[in-house]
Structure formats: structure tokens, C-alpha cells
Design a protein around this motif. Structure first.
Motif, PDB file in Angstrom:
ATOM      1  N   SER A 294       2.050 -41.451-119.053  1.00  0.00           N
ATOM      2  CA  SER A 294       1.212 -42.642-118.969  1.00  0.00           C
ATOM      3  C   SER A 294       1.654 -43.513-117.804  1.00  0.00           C
ATOM      4  N   ARG A 295       0.696 -44.031-117.034  1.00  0.00           N
ATOM      5  CA  ARG A 295       1.019 -44.831-115.852  1.00  0.00           C
ATOM      6  C   ARG A 295       1.402 -46.261-116.223  1.00  0.00           C
ATOM      7  N   PRO A 317       0.339 -47.518-109.972  1.00  0.00           N
ATOM      8  CA  PRO A 317       1.088 -48.137-108.889  1.00  0.00           C
ATOM      9  C   PRO A 317       2.353 -48.844-109.376  1.00  0.00           C
ATOM     10  N   ALA A 318       3.302 -48.947-108.472  1.00  0.00           N
ATOM     11  CA  ALA A 318       4.604 -49.502-108.822  1.00  0.00           C
ATOM     12  C   ALA A 318       4.875 -50.787-108.039  1.00  0.00           C
ATOM     13  N   ASP A 319       6.167 -51.145-107.977  1.00  0.00           N
ATOM     14  CA  ASP A 319       6.619 -52.295-107.185  1.00  0.00           C
ATOM     15  C   ASP A 319       5.959 -53.610-107.608  1.00  0.00           C
ATOM     16  N   GLY A 320       5.921 -53.830-108.944  1.00  0.00           N
ATOM     17  CA  GLY A 320       5.449 -55.108-109.452  1.00  0.00           C
ATOM     18  C   GLY A 320       4.002 -55.158-109.874  1.00  0.00           C
ATOM     19  N   TYR A 321       3.252 -54.079-109.705  1.00  0.00           N
ATOM     20  CA  TYR A 321       1.841 -54.079-110.084  1.00  0.00           C
ATOM     21  C   TYR A 321       1.690 -54.385-111.575  1.00  0.00           C
ATOM     22  N   MET A 322       1.028 -55.502-111.894  1.00  0.00           N
ATOM     23  CA  MET A 322       0.759 -55.947-113.269  1.00  0.00           C
ATOM     24  C   MET A 322       2.023 -55.974-114.140  1.00  0.00           C
ATOM     25  N   GLU A 324       4.259 -53.910-114.558  1.00  0.00           N
ATOM     26  CA  GLU A 324       4.453 -52.684-115.328  1.00  0.00           C
ATOM     27  C   GLU A 324       5.821 -52.045-115.120  1.00  0.00           C
ATOM     28  N   ASP A 325       6.452 -52.293-113.978  1.00  0.00           N
ATOM     29  CA  ASP A 325       7.810 -51.763-113.777  1.00  0.00           C
ATOM     30  C   ASP A 325       8.769 -52.370-114.800  1.00  0.00           C
ATOM     31  N   SER A 326       8.756 -53.697-114.888  1.00  0.00           N
ATOM     32  CA  SER A 326       9.680 -54.378-115.802  1.00  0.00           C
ATOM     33  C   SER A 326       9.338 -54.080-117.257  1.00  0.00           C
ATOM     34  N   ALA A 327       8.044 -53.959-117.549  1.00  0.00           N
ATOM     35  CA  ALA A 327       7.632 -53.626-118.919  1.00  0.00           C
ATOM     36  C   ALA A 327       8.135 -52.242-119.317  1.00  0.00           C
ATOM     37  N   ALA A 328       8.069 -51.294-118.393  1.00  0.00           N
ATOM     38  CA  ALA A 328       8.533 -49.931-118.689  1.00  0.00           C
ATOM     39  C   ALA A 328      10.036 -49.906-118.947  1.00  0.00           C
ATOM     40  N   ILE A 329      10.784 -50.699-118.184  1.00  0.00           N
ATOM     41  CA  ILE A 329      12.237 -50.783-118.387  1.00  0.00           C
ATOM     42  C   ILE A 329      12.533 -51.326-119.782  1.00  0.00           C
ATOM     43  N   GLN A 330      11.796 -52.351-120.201  1.00  0.00           N
ATOM     44  CA  GLN A 330      12.007 -52.929-121.526  1.00  0.00           C
ATOM     45  C   GLN A 330      11.654 -51.939-122.633  1.00  0.00           C
TER      46      GLN A 330
END
Length: 392
Positions: A294-295, A317-322, A324-330
């Protein structure tokens, strides 16, 4: 006079906002809550796929000038009788006009706004800050980074109607082979023999040229390149890592990104929609997949509801898009998913290690089930909206 909710699902990409609006509409219908659905030409097609007829369709799109868009909303919202506006998606001309009319409004999206600007931007900061609620839809107790003025944010589970929950519960009782037979009429040919089924959970808007900022939409060039590059590398590396026959379920436009690769790699079997997309079939794909990629960490409601533990999260997309990077880490830290970044050179090897680790998968499944029973049941988007509506 009976109170009415104006459901504004306009000016947004992907299928996510339309699905959320549909879930809310089905629950309004079940509870006999009066509503009015406002959408635009593009999203009207999404609602047609969901067998929902909008009450009004505005002739606007991303290519329209911001002031022109606001003018259309100002003209039309003054003619609609409503007591609460519920906006699905982050762009705010509808909420802005509701605020000018002295009507309460709630904004619902899967992430925080990409930017905070001043009117006539579609990302007017004062409209965000003055919403009764800014509901962030997700599938786990996400803790986003907030600016000091964002005091109205409420993190809630993705809206799931009683109708859809009943379908999810039914899926849990069925064997994968039964489900494959039942959904096969909606999909291109499933091979008779295969070793692995992978569901790539990503909407095809992320690989279409018309979604790029070049053509007036929202996807930056780098974000588009990240997505297309990830898909092609994923298919190539899955083909080369071993000779196992792999079914990859994808949206049609995503599958076409790698057309040249299928002729080269005979152990990859792309499966996509035969004619049209179907919402409940899409949910069923999460059940039949051996693992799902899942993206977005904040858009796995049915993966978590099914609680199979076989999901990989790859923000792209990565690097802060919505966010989602930080959410995935959590989500990964909570043990709810396996996180592998889109640009990891050993992506497929790590995915294979996860798939072959039954103890890790069982641990993720247990965490997901607990999460659903606690956060999912106590922090639902639908109840958050309706409880407010009943009090006005």
C-alpha cells in the motif's frame, strides 16, 4: 424543518474522497438523515461507479482559475438550503463560502493540507483553522505534527458504513479460492497456476499525466517520477529474484506503465479491471492477496479490518507528501505494518523475508485486530460527524 447536510466532494484526486463520501452517504440513508451531494464532473464519474447519483454537478476542474472556482461556489451554495457542510478533500472553496454564509462546516481528508495560503488560494488557511472539525481519516491512532493554530484536528478511523462492515465480516468467513471465483468476472484472466498473489494498492491517478502540476493538477514532477519508477523497479525485481509465478493486481493505468516488461519477464502475471472498477471487489482483493503493498499508511482501513498481517507500507509519493512518510513510521513502530521505503535497493529481498516470516505476520495480525477493536470502534469518522450534526 428537517436539518440537512451538504456533502461537498469536489476538487480532489484519487478515489479515496469519493469512497469516504459514499460510506457516509450509505450511513445517512440507513439512518434517514437528509443530505445533498455536490460534486464536480470528474468525481461524478467516481460516484457513478459507486451507484450514487449526485444532486448537483459543478462544471469546474483543476484547470479552472481559483477566483473562477470560488465564484461558481458562491453562486451555487447560496441556492442550496443546508445546516452543515461536510467537505471530503482538502481544497476549501465550499467551506470558505459556508463560512461567509455563517454555516458550520467540517473538513475531512487523509492528510494535512500541502500548504497554508491566503484566499483566493484553494488552500485558504483561515478556512482550515475555523472549521468546526478538521477530521484526519486513518486506520490507526496517528499523531500528526500540527501547527499551533490547528487546534480543531480530530484523528478518526476511515468511515465504514454498517453495509460495508457486513461485507468485510462475510469476507473473513470465506476461503480465498471462493473469493477469487466470485470476483474473477470483474478482473482480467487470473492464471490457473501461480505461486504468489500481490495486491498493489494504489490509485491510477498517481501515474497519469493529467494529474501532474504541469497540467493544472496536484502531483509534482518528482512525485510522479517516484511513483512510476517504483512500479517499474518493483515488477522488474519481483521477476528477477526467483522463477516463482507471481500475480500482481493493479489498476489499469498502473499496469500499463510496465507493458514492455511483461513480454520480457514470463513469471509476472498482471491482473487488472476487465471493464470497470468495483468498490467491494477492491476490498475483496485485500483478502485474497498473499501480501498487499500500500502506498499510504493512512489508507489501509480494510487491510486492518481484515487483520491478516500481510501488508507492506511503502509511502510513494514520498518526501512529505500528505504526511505519509511520518505516518508510516508511526504505524510500523506500533507493529501494524511492515515499512519498506520506495527507494530501498533491497526492496524485494526485504519483502520476501517478511512474507516468509510467519511469526512476524501473526504478530502484525494480532496488533491490527486489537487496533480495530479499540481505535476502530471508538474513533469512527461517521459518528464524529453525526454526533456534531445532531447537536446543531
Amino acid at each position: 424543518m428537517e436539518k440537512k447536510i451538504l456533502i461537498d466532494c469536489t476538487l480532489t484526486g484519487g478515489r479515496g474522497p469519493a469512497k469516504k463520501a459514499a460510506e457516509f452517504i450509505w450511513e445517512c440513508q440507513r439512518r434517514s438523515i437528509n443530505y445533498f451531494l455536490l460534486t464536480d464532473l470528474k468525481l461524478a464519474e467516481r460516484f457513478k461507479e459507486l451507484d450514487i447519483k449526485p444532486d448537483q454537478v459543478l462544471n469546474i476542474d483543476f484547470n479552472s482559475a481559483d477566483k473562477e472556482i470560488y465564484s461558481v461556489f458562491e453562486k451555487n451554495l447560496r441556492l442550496i438550503d443546508f445546516d452543515l457542510l461536510v467537505k471530503f478533500g482538502a481544497r476549501v472553496p465550499g467551506p470558505y463560502v459556508a463560512r461567509a454564509l455563517g454555516k458550520p462546516y467540517i473538513i475531512i481528508d487523509g492528510g494535512l493540507p500541502d500548504r497554508l495560503e491566503q484566499y483566493p488560494s484553494l488552500y485558504d488557511s483561515e478556512t482550515y483553522f475555523n472549521a468546526e472539525k478538521y477530521i484526519l481519516t486513518t486506520n490507526f491512532p496517528w499523531k500528526p505534527d500540527l501547527t499551533p493554530r490547528f487546534t480543531n484536528v480530530k484523528v478518526c478511523y476511515f468511515p465504514i458504513s454498517k453495509k460495508t462492515q457486513k461485507f468485510v465480516n462475510l469476507l473473513k468467513t470465506k476461503k480465498k479460492s471462493q473469493i477469487i471465483r466470485s470476483v474473477s468476472k470483474m478482473l482480467t484472466n487470473f492464471p490457473k497456476k501461480y505461486d504468489l498473489v500481490i495486491n498493489l494498492s494504489m490509485t491510477d491517478d498517481y501515474v497519469q499525466y493529467k494529474s501532474r502540476t504541469t497540467y493544472g493538477a496536484w502531483l509534482k514532477t518528482k512525485q510522479y517520477d517516484q511513483t512510476v519508477g517504483f512500479i517499474r523497479r518493483l515488477i522488474t525485481d519481483l521477476a528477477l529474484i526467483d522463477d516463482k509465478k507471481k500475480v500482481i493486481i493493479m489498476d489499469s493505468a498502473i499496469s500499463q506503465i510496465a507493458l514492455d516488461l511483461y513480454g520480457e519477464f514470463r513469471n509476472i502475471y498482471p491482473v487488472t479491471w476487465k471493464n470497470k472498477w468495483d468498490y467491494y471487489t477492491e476490498i475483496a482483493l485485500d483478502r485474497i492477496a498473499d501480501f498487499t503493498i500500500s502506498r499510504a499508511a493512512n489508507y489501509q482501513p480494510f487491510i486492518y479490518a481484515l487483520s491478516q498481517g500481510t501488508n507492506i507500507t511503502t509511502p510513494v509519493p514520498a518526501d512529505g507528501y500528505m504526511n505519509e512518510d511520518s505516518a508510516a513510521i508511526q504505524a510500523s513502530a506500533l507493529g501494524l505494518t511492515k515499512l519498506i521505503t520506495y527507494d530501498d535497493s533491497d526492496y524485494v529481498q526485504k519483502a520476501g523475508e517478511f512474507f516468509n516470516n510467519s511469526s512476524e505476520i501473526k504478530a502484525v495480525a494480532r496488533k491490527q485486530e486489537t487496533n480495530m477493536n479499540v481505535f476502530g470502534k471508538k474513533s469512527g469518522t461517521i459518528e464524529e460527524i453525526i454526533s456534531y450534526f445532531e447537536c446543531i
